[in-house]
Design a protein around this motif. Structure first.
Motif, mmCIF file in Angstrom:
data_model
loop_
_atom_site.group_PDB
_atom_site.id
_atom_site.type_symbol
_atom_site.label_atom_id
_atom_site.label_comp_id
_atom_site.label_asym_id
_atom_site.label_seq_id
_atom_site.Cartn_x
_atom_site.Cartn_y
_atom_site.Cartn_z
ATOM 1 N N ASN A 146 0.752 -1.312 -0.129
ATOM 2 C CA ASN A 146 0.114 -0.130 0.212
ATOM 3 C C ASN A 146 0.625 1.439 0.115
ATOM 4 O OD1 ASN A 146 -2.793 -1.282 0.470
ATOM 5 N ND2 ASN A 146 -1.547 -2.004 2.152
ATOM 6 N N GLN A 147 0.388 2.249 -0.600
ATOM 7 C CA GLN A 147 1.004 3.631 -0.209
ATOM 8 C C GLN A 147 1.432 3.923 1.297
ATOM 9 O OE1 GLN A 147 2.108 5.896 -3.297
ATOM 10 N NE2 GLN A 147 0.777 4.595 -4.365
ATOM 11 N N CYS A 148 2.241 4.199 1.251
ATOM 12 C CA CYS A 148 2.913 4.972 2.616
ATOM 13 C C CYS A 148 3.120 6.323 2.865
ATOM 14 C CB CYS A 148 4.460 4.510 3.172
ATOM 15 S SG CYS A 148 4.581 4.668 4.635
ATOM 16 N N GLY A 149 2.117 6.472 3.741
ATOM 17 C CA GLY A 149 1.870 9.129 3.459
ATOM 18 C C GLY A 149 3.142 8.748 4.153
ATOM 19 N N LEU A 201 15.146 -9.582 15.124
ATOM 20 C CA LEU A 201 15.623 -10.495 14.460
ATOM 21 C C LEU A 201 17.391 -10.223 13.702
ATOM 22 C CD1 LEU A 201 12.995 -12.032 12.269
ATOM 23 C CD2 LEU A 201 13.983 -13.092 14.378
ATOM 24 N N THR A 202 18.129 -10.856 12.853
ATOM 25 C CA THR A 202 18.913 -9.988 12.392
ATOM 26 C C THR A 202 19.008 -9.917 11.021
ATOM 27 O OG1 THR A 202 19.301 -12.292 11.717
ATOM 28 C CG2 THR A 202 20.756 -11.817 13.220
ATOM 29 N N GLN A 203 17.151 -10.338 10.505
ATOM 30 C CA GLN A 203 16.367 -10.197 9.337
ATOM 31 C C GLN A 203 15.533 -8.671 9.469
ATOM 32 O OE1 GLN A 203 15.644 -14.142 8.508
ATOM 33 N NE2 GLN A 203 17.481 -14.226 6.576
ATOM 34 N N LEU A 204 15.195 -8.652 8.673
ATOM 35 C CA LEU A 204 14.166 -7.691 7.731
ATOM 36 C C LEU A 204 13.136 -8.562 6.959
ATOM 37 C CD1 LEU A 204 12.933 -4.658 8.145
ATOM 38 C CD2 LEU A 204 13.803 -4.231 6.099
ATOM 39 N N CYS A 205 12.348 -7.945 7.050
ATOM 40 C CA CYS A 205 11.482 -9.426 6.504
ATOM 41 C C CYS A 205 10.200 -9.038 5.813
ATOM 42 C CB CYS A 205 10.470 -10.672 7.349
ATOM 43 S SG CYS A 205 12.352 -11.397 7.928
ATOM 44 N N ASN A 206 8.934 -9.087 4.992
ATOM 45 C CA ASN A 206 8.320 -8.484 4.917
ATOM 46 C C ASN A 206 6.733 -9.020 5.521
ATOM 47 O OD1 ASN A 206 7.669 -11.113 4.721
ATOM 48 N ND2 ASN A 206 5.882 -11.549 2.359
ATOM 49 N N GLY A 247 3.768 -1.446 6.146
ATOM 50 C CA GLY A 247 3.983 -2.837 5.848
ATOM 51 C C GLY A 247 5.202 -3.096 4.318
ATOM 52 N N LEU A 248 5.908 -3.872 5.039
ATOM 53 C CA LEU A 248 6.645 -4.029 3.972
ATOM 54 C C LEU A 248 6.002 -5.528 2.716
ATOM 55 C CD1 LEU A 248 10.436 -4.371 5.068
ATOM 56 C CD2 LEU A 248 9.314 -2.179 4.045
ATOM 57 N N GLY A 249 6.719 -4.924 1.783
ATOM 58 C CA GLY A 249 6.918 -6.705 0.530
ATOM 59 C C GLY A 249 7.393 -7.345 0.708
#
Length: 142
Positions: A83-86, A100-105, A126-128
């Protein structure tokens, strides 16, 4: 001048003024579509759910929905938010928190707004998926 001629003359002046005022609108060319700040990219692999934090070297916020993650070794992962992130495309900076040691969706980013010389949290989004891409270089002048 008789009253009828005054009214006709006044009407013609008003009509002429209205036409003169509207002329720029009639002659105006439609605006060219805004040039996208998202550079063209070739998808070079399947999307993945997570990337290692230790391998992120830089990020480039492209617009309210697109972030390119530049990784060690020259790899690039494009994340298109669902989604758009204003404010993301305007402020071009964000933060995240993960244990965590990761960036996730499934992770959330928060836009950092520059307000009065300081940073304040803005929209959270939210990330994709992270899609491996090769950025296509545009010729100079485009």
């Amino acid at each position: 001048m008789p009253l009828n001629r005054r009214l006709i003359a006044a009407g013609m002046i008003a009509t002429g003024a209205a036409l003169f005022t509207l002329q720029p609108l009639a002659l105006a060319q439609p605006d060219a579509p805004a040039k996208s700040r998202v550079p063209a990219a070739e998808v070079i692999g399947e999307p993945i759910s997570c990337i290692n934090l230790s391998q992120i070297r830089n990020t480039s916020v492209r617009d309210n929905r697109t972030i390119d993650f530049m990784m060690s070794g020259g790899r690039v992962y494009r994340n298109e938010l669902p989604n758009q992130c204003g404010g993301l495309g305007f402020d071009r900076s964000f933060t995240y928190s993960t244990s965590l040691t990761q960036l996730c969706n499934v992770d959330i980013i928060t836009v950092l707004q520059n307000v009065g010389g300081g940073l304040m949290p803005g929209a959270s989004c939210g990330l994709g998926q992270f899609t491996p891409v090769k950025l296509i270089k545009q010729p100079k002048g485009n």
